[in-house]
Scaffold this motif. Structure first.
Motif, PDB file in Angstrom:
ATOM      1  N   ASN A  74       0.815  -1.216   0.000  1.00  0.00           N
ATOM      2  CA  ASN A  74       0.000   0.000   0.000  1.00  0.00           C
ATOM      3  C   ASN A  74       0.849   1.268   0.000  1.00  0.00           C
ATOM      4  O   ASN A  74       0.405   2.309  -0.482  1.00  0.00           O
ATOM      5  CB  ASN A  74      -0.958  -0.013   1.185  1.00  0.00           C
ATOM      6  CG  ASN A  74      -2.101  -0.990   0.983  1.00  0.00           C
ATOM      7  OD1 ASN A  74      -2.405  -1.389  -0.145  1.00  0.00           O
ATOM      8  ND2 ASN A  74      -2.740  -1.382   2.079  1.00  0.00           N
ATOM      9  N   ALA A  75       2.057   1.198   0.527  1.00  0.00           N
ATOM     10  CA  ALA A  75       2.938   2.364   0.522  1.00  0.00           C
ATOM     11  C   ALA A  75       3.385   2.713  -0.898  1.00  0.00           C
ATOM     12  O   ALA A  75       3.653   3.876  -1.205  1.00  0.00           O
ATOM     13  CB  ALA A  75       4.145   2.110   1.400  1.00  0.00           C
ATOM     14  N   LYS A  76       3.464   1.696  -1.752  1.00  0.00           N
ATOM     15  CA  LYS A  76       3.899   1.901  -3.135  1.00  0.00           C
ATOM     16  C   LYS A  76       2.749   1.860  -4.132  1.00  0.00           C
ATOM     17  O   LYS A  76       2.963   1.949  -5.346  1.00  0.00           O
ATOM     18  CB  LYS A  76       4.944   0.854  -3.513  1.00  0.00           C
ATOM     19  CG  LYS A  76       6.228   0.941  -2.719  1.00  0.00           C
ATOM     20  CD  LYS A  76       7.232  -0.101  -3.173  1.00  0.00           C
ATOM     21  CE  LYS A  76       8.537   0.025  -2.398  1.00  0.00           C
ATOM     22  NZ  LYS A  76       9.527  -1.008  -2.818  1.00  0.00           N
ATOM     23  N   ASN A  77       1.530   1.677  -3.642  1.00  0.00           N
ATOM     24  CA  ASN A  77       0.359   1.570  -4.524  1.00  0.00           C
ATOM     25  C   ASN A  77       0.540   0.479  -5.576  1.00  0.00           C
ATOM     26  O   ASN A  77       0.299   0.684  -6.774  1.00  0.00           O
ATOM     27  CB  ASN A  77       0.066   2.908  -5.216  1.00  0.00           C
ATOM     28  CG  ASN A  77      -0.581   3.908  -4.291  1.00  0.00           C
ATOM     29  OD1 ASN A  77      -0.641   3.704  -3.086  1.00  0.00           O
ATOM     30  ND2 ASN A  77      -1.057   5.009  -4.850  1.00  0.00           N
ATOM     31  N   MET A  78       0.957  -0.692  -5.121  1.00  0.00           N
ATOM     32  CA  MET A  78       1.238  -1.795  -6.035  1.00  0.00           C
ATOM     33  C   MET A  78       0.556  -3.070  -5.559  1.00  0.00           C
ATOM     34  O   MET A  78       0.455  -3.339  -4.367  1.00  0.00           O
ATOM     35  CB  MET A  78       2.734  -2.054  -6.115  1.00  0.00           C
ATOM     36  CG  MET A  78       3.555  -0.933  -6.732  1.00  0.00           C
ATOM     37  SD  MET A  78       3.486  -0.940  -8.529  1.00  0.00           S
ATOM     38  CE  MET A  78       4.410  -2.424  -8.879  1.00  0.00           C
ATOM     39  N   VAL A  79       0.122  -3.865  -6.527  1.00  0.00           N
ATOM     40  CA  VAL A  79      -0.331  -5.217  -6.253  1.00  0.00           C
ATOM     41  C   VAL A  79       0.375  -6.128  -7.256  1.00  0.00           C
ATOM     42  O   VAL A  79       0.565  -5.750  -8.412  1.00  0.00           O
ATOM     43  CB  VAL A  79      -1.867  -5.345  -6.350  1.00  0.00           C
ATOM     44  CG1 VAL A  79      -2.374  -4.997  -7.735  1.00  0.00           C
ATOM     45  CG2 VAL A  79      -2.316  -6.739  -5.940  1.00  0.00           C
ATOM     46  N   SER A  80       0.793  -7.300  -6.792  1.00  0.00           N
ATOM     47  CA  SER A  80       1.574  -8.197  -7.643  1.00  0.00           C
ATOM     48  C   SER A  80       1.009  -9.608  -7.597  1.00  0.00           C
ATOM     49  O   SER A  80       0.292  -9.983  -6.660  1.00  0.00           O
ATOM     50  CB  SER A  80       3.030  -8.213  -7.188  1.00  0.00           C
ATOM     51  OG  SER A  80       3.616  -6.931  -7.316  1.00  0.00           O
ATOM     52  N   LEU A  81       1.382 -10.363  -8.615  1.00  0.00           N
ATOM     53  CA  LEU A  81       1.000 -11.768  -8.685  1.00  0.00           C
ATOM     54  C   LEU A  81       2.250 -12.557  -9.065  1.00  0.00           C
ATOM     55  O   LEU A  81       2.749 -12.418 -10.194  1.00  0.00           O
ATOM     56  CB  LEU A  81      -0.107 -11.983  -9.715  1.00  0.00           C
ATOM     57  CG  LEU A  81      -0.683 -13.394  -9.796  1.00  0.00           C
ATOM     58  CD1 LEU A  81      -1.496 -13.706  -8.531  1.00  0.00           C
ATOM     59  CD2 LEU A  81      -1.568 -13.540 -11.037  1.00  0.00           C
TER      60      LEU A  81
END
Length: 131
Positions: A74-81
């Motif tokens: 959430n600090a980097k505004n990222m979601v990964s798979l």
């Protein structure tokens, strides 16, 4: 509103690994539950994984459970798979999606598996697994 941009797709051999990521811009990324979907040619878009706003709760489709891992920062505004032990049948365009309507308490009781439960979508990134 949130804008989503996927990256990290590509060509990989069966048994290999690949990580796709989704960068979000806009307000309040941490207030959205996030999901990954995929769509192969001639097939409907299908649910792959979802993660709660805090990252503490995740869901996976049976076809990827144990091989794929969804995460968010959430600090980097990222979601990964993270995708391991890839199979040719994993070949598809992978989309990330954000939902505000399913980001509350209901997320912890039932997974948001339907595309219509999501409010925002990225443009997709191609993942091809060769045999």
């Amino acid at each position: 509103q949130v804008q989503l941009v996927e990256s990290g797709g590509g060509l990989v051999q069966a048994g290999g690994s690949l990580r796709v990521s989704c960068a979000a811009s806009g307000r309040s990324f941490s207030s959205y539950a996030m999901g990954w979907f995929r769509q192969a040619p001639g097939k409907e878009r299908e649910f792959v994984a979802a993660i709660s706003t805090s990252g503490g709760r995740t869901y996976y489709s049976d076809s990827v459970k144990g091989r794929f891992t969804i995460s968010r920062d959430n600090a980097k505004n990222m979601v990964s798979l993270q995708m391991n032990s890839l199979k040719p049948e994993d070949t598809a365009v992978y989309y990330c999606a954000a939902t505000s309507t399913r980001s509350g308490a209901s997320f912890y009781y039932i997974a948001p598996r339907g595309p219509r439960e999501y409010d925002y979508w990225g443009q997709g990134t191609q993942v091809t697994v060769s045999s």
